[in-house]
Design a protein around this motif. Structure first.
Motif, PDB file in Angstrom:
ATOM      1  N   GLU A   1       0.816  -0.870  -0.141  1.00 29.43           N
ATOM      2  CA  GLU A   1      -0.053   0.117  -0.007  1.00 29.43           C
ATOM      3  C   GLU A   1       0.776   1.279   0.101  1.00 29.43           C
ATOM      4  O   GLU A   1       0.650   2.189  -0.727  1.00 29.43           O
ATOM      5  CB  GLU A   1      -0.937   0.099   1.234  1.00 29.43           C
ATOM      6  N   HIS A   2       1.819   1.259   0.758  1.00 23.40           N
ATOM      7  CA  HIS A   2       2.931   2.224   0.620  1.00 23.40           C
ATOM      8  C   HIS A   2       3.415   2.505  -0.438  1.00 23.40           C
ATOM      9  O   HIS A   2       3.483   3.669  -1.015  1.00 23.40           O
ATOM     10  CB  HIS A   2       3.857   1.974   1.738  1.00 23.40           C
TER      11      HIS A   2
ATOM     12  N   ASP B   1       1.353   4.062  -2.955  1.00 23.63           N
ATOM     13  CA  ASP B   1       1.044   5.386  -2.690  1.00 23.63           C
ATOM     14  C   ASP B   1       2.242   6.268  -3.527  1.00 23.63           C
ATOM     15  O   ASP B   1       2.220   7.367  -3.971  1.00 23.63           O
ATOM     16  CB  ASP B   1       1.041   5.651  -1.122  1.00 23.63           C
ATOM     17  N   ARG B   2       3.563   5.922  -3.227  1.00 21.05           N
ATOM     18  CA  ARG B   2       4.588   6.493  -3.663  1.00 21.05           C
ATOM     19  C   ARG B   2       4.883   6.264  -5.350  1.00 21.05           C
ATOM     20  O   ARG B   2       5.573   7.114  -5.802  1.00 21.05           O
ATOM     21  CB  ARG B   2       5.723   5.871  -2.898  1.00 21.05           C
TER      22      ARG B   2
END
Lengths: 337, 244
Positions: free
Chosen positions: B119-120, B123-124
């Motif tokens: 998920e991180h 996002d990035r």
């Protein structure tokens, strides 16, 4: 834990209810006989798809395990009898599946050390080896005389066989669906793309392949056992028949290898067509020409099969992109959710 | 910055009987981008392969935060937090972008950690989220490289080894890749970068090293190497400096 959407559950439930109701709605023998073979090939295709479609290991020898299942059933019940109601041979199917799966492990371990065409040829050899064993181990198989299974006295002969096959088909579909969303599916798809790279990121490729092979041939053997009981007589050339092998493979490529519903769709198209040709033109095996034509048409027009091609078309229309997407639900978000 | 994360001391390595590295000494500082440049055959990629465990050093020492990692298997090196993004395409082309990124964290057993990290990363790296269902093989070369870098971050590495990430990319894609490297460095990752495109590599590097014939010949900050007339003459395509 896999998440099952309400819509997916409803769709699956409706399909299963329709399939369960089928032999209670239609009672003509020829219709039920055709339905039996549709389910048989749908199950075989689904079981084959788990290994061939997901990992890319094209096995041409699965029918050897179909034959092992058939002979297990026939030999066992020619000795001990089928019981007063005739359901005993259907109740032992899981045991046959597990036994054949376990027996296949050393075979798989050796065969899966090869790749690509070599693996296909090794498994094809297995088909003929097992067939020759069936011909020559006369003390066990009665050779070319075959083994007979006592005939049950079901009120509607085809119905219990149909329902037994339906249960195996449902199991095969459930396993295929689950694996596609599971860590094992991720491993198999990575192996299909590039086994060395897969090993490089930590995939235990040998374990994944051998386990999948065993599960796949275990389900194949159960179907072989039902077929043996249904037919009532097992001969080497029919129990381990290359035509059954082709009939298991073709639906997978027609519907879409590596998809959950592609092999089912392929079987539901091809097998009725083959049965119709057999009824129309007798047992002349003219349907083989039609099979060859279908196979060529798939390679030329739908190299990825019906479902992936439709998914591509829908995706292109939806967002005007030309890049192909995977069929819906193929990504394993579930692993990370 | 300032602490030595990776240190190579007198490393000799090669393929078969032939040595490619003839005693490499190199220090990679924590939190920095270190760029290795040099002509073809200088041993730049061999340095990365030796660090990541794909090649076993014949002599010398390789330490990561003081711990000896020289000669460990690639899996063991990976478990120490060192990931290698190879020069060639390394994605699984018929798998989706999302699944490819998941494969980066395949060795992780904890699903919650996998979920959090992907998920991180999504996002990035917008490409991971926006094109999650698309086959990785359908992406352009630059996009694939970005996904490869995103995938490398699934293991939350302490050191990312990048072997010529800009090879075969058009100028725009190259710019995007270097921008991504800068971003992941700003996110706290240490990067050891091997780059043929010396000017672009040094421009984003805190530290640079010039390799020749299996040894480090020259070291300095990225900007000082870029300004060095000898480096410019040999590797940056500049006109020979007038040393008169």
């Amino acid at each position: 834990m896999n998440r099952l959407s309400a819509a997916g559950l409803a769709r699956g439930g409706v399909v299963m209810c329709a399939l369960v109701a089928f032999p209670f709605v239609f009672s003509q023998h020829w219709v039920l006989n055709m339905a039996f073979f549709v389910l048989m090939y749908a199950g075989l295709a689904q079981a084959w798809n788990l290994l061939g479609g997901y990992s890319g290991y094209i096995s041409l020898g699965h029918v050897a395990f179909f034959g092992l299942g058939a002979y297990s059933e026939a030999i066992l019940f020619s000795h001990i009898g089928i019981g007063s109601r005739g359901f005993l041979p259907l109740l032992v199917l899981p045991a046959i599946g597990i036994a054949v799966a376990l027996t296949s492990v050393p075979v798989a371990w050796v065969a899966l050390r090869t790749r690509h065409m070599t693996f296909a040829i090794v498994t094809l050899t297995l088909l003929f080896v097992v067939q020759q064993l069936a011909f020559n181990l006369r003390g066990l198989t009665h050779g070319s005389q075959g083994v007979s299974v006592p005939s049950p006295t079901f009120s509607l002969y085809e119905r219990p066989f149909y329902l037994a096959l339906l249960a195996i088909f449902a199991l095969a579909t459930l396993v295929t669906w689950h694996v596609r969303r599971d860590r094992l599916g991720l491993m198999l798809f990575a192996i299909r793309d590039d086994e060395d790279k897969a090993r490089g990121v930590g995939v235990r490729a040998t374990e994944a392949k051998v386990f999948t092979f065993a599960v796949s041939v275990g389900m194949t053997a159960m179907i072989g056992a039902v077929w043996a009981y249904y037919i009532g007589y097992v001969y080497p050339q029919f129990a381990i028949d290359p035509l059954v092998m082709i009939g298991s493979l073709l639906p997978v490529f027609l519907g879409g290898a590596g998809t959950v519903w592609g092999p089912v769709l392929g079987a539901f198209i091809l097998v009725p067509a083959q049965q119709w040709l057999a009824y129309r033109y007798g047992a002349s095996e003219l349907y083989l020409i039609a099979y060859a034509a279908v196979f060529l048409a798939i390679i030329l027009l739908l190299p990825r099969g019906i479902l992936p091609s439709i998914a591509d078309m829908v995706a292109r229309r939806r967002d005007g992109r030309t890049t192909p997407r995977l069929p819906v639900g193929s990504a394993r978000e579930e692993i990370a959710s | 910055m300032g602490t030595a994360l990776l240190r190579l001391q007198g490393v000799v390595a090669g393929y078969g009987r032939g040595d490619v590295l003839h005693g490499v000494d190199l220090t990679v500082e924590e939190g920095a981008v270190t760029c290795l440049i040099g002509p073809n055959g200088a041993g730049k990629s061999t340095v990365l392969k030796t660090v990541s465990g794909l090649l076993r050093p014949k002599r010398g020492r390789i330490t990561l935060l003081g711990r000896d990692i020289g000669g460990l298997s690639p899996q063991a090196v990976l478990s120490h937090g060192v990931v290698h993004v190879p020069q060639e395409r390394s994605l699984f082309p018929s798998m989706s972008v999302w699944d490819n990124v998941l494969m980066g964290g395949f060795v992780l057993r904890d699903r919650a950690v996998v979920r959090r990290r992907i998920e991180h990363i999504a996002d990035r790296f917008p490409i991971v989220a926006n094109r999650r269902h698309e086959r990785a093989g359908s992406l352009s070369g630059g996009e694939q490289k970005i996904v490869e870098i995103a995938r490398a971050l699934m293991l939350d590495p302490v050191l990312v080894l990048m072997d010529e990430p800009s090879t075969g990319l058009d100028p725009r894609a190259r710019q995007l890749v270097f921008h991504t490297i800068t971003e992941i460095n700003e996110g706290g990752r240490t990067v050891l970068l091997v780059e043929q495109n010396a000017r672009s590599g040094l421009a984003i590097a805190h530290h640079g090293a010039v390799m020749e014939s299996g040894r480090v010949r020259l070291e300095g900050t990225g900007s000082s190497l870029l300004a060095d007339p000898e480096v410019a003459r040999l590797f940056l395509g500049a006109a020979p400096a007038n040393r008169g």
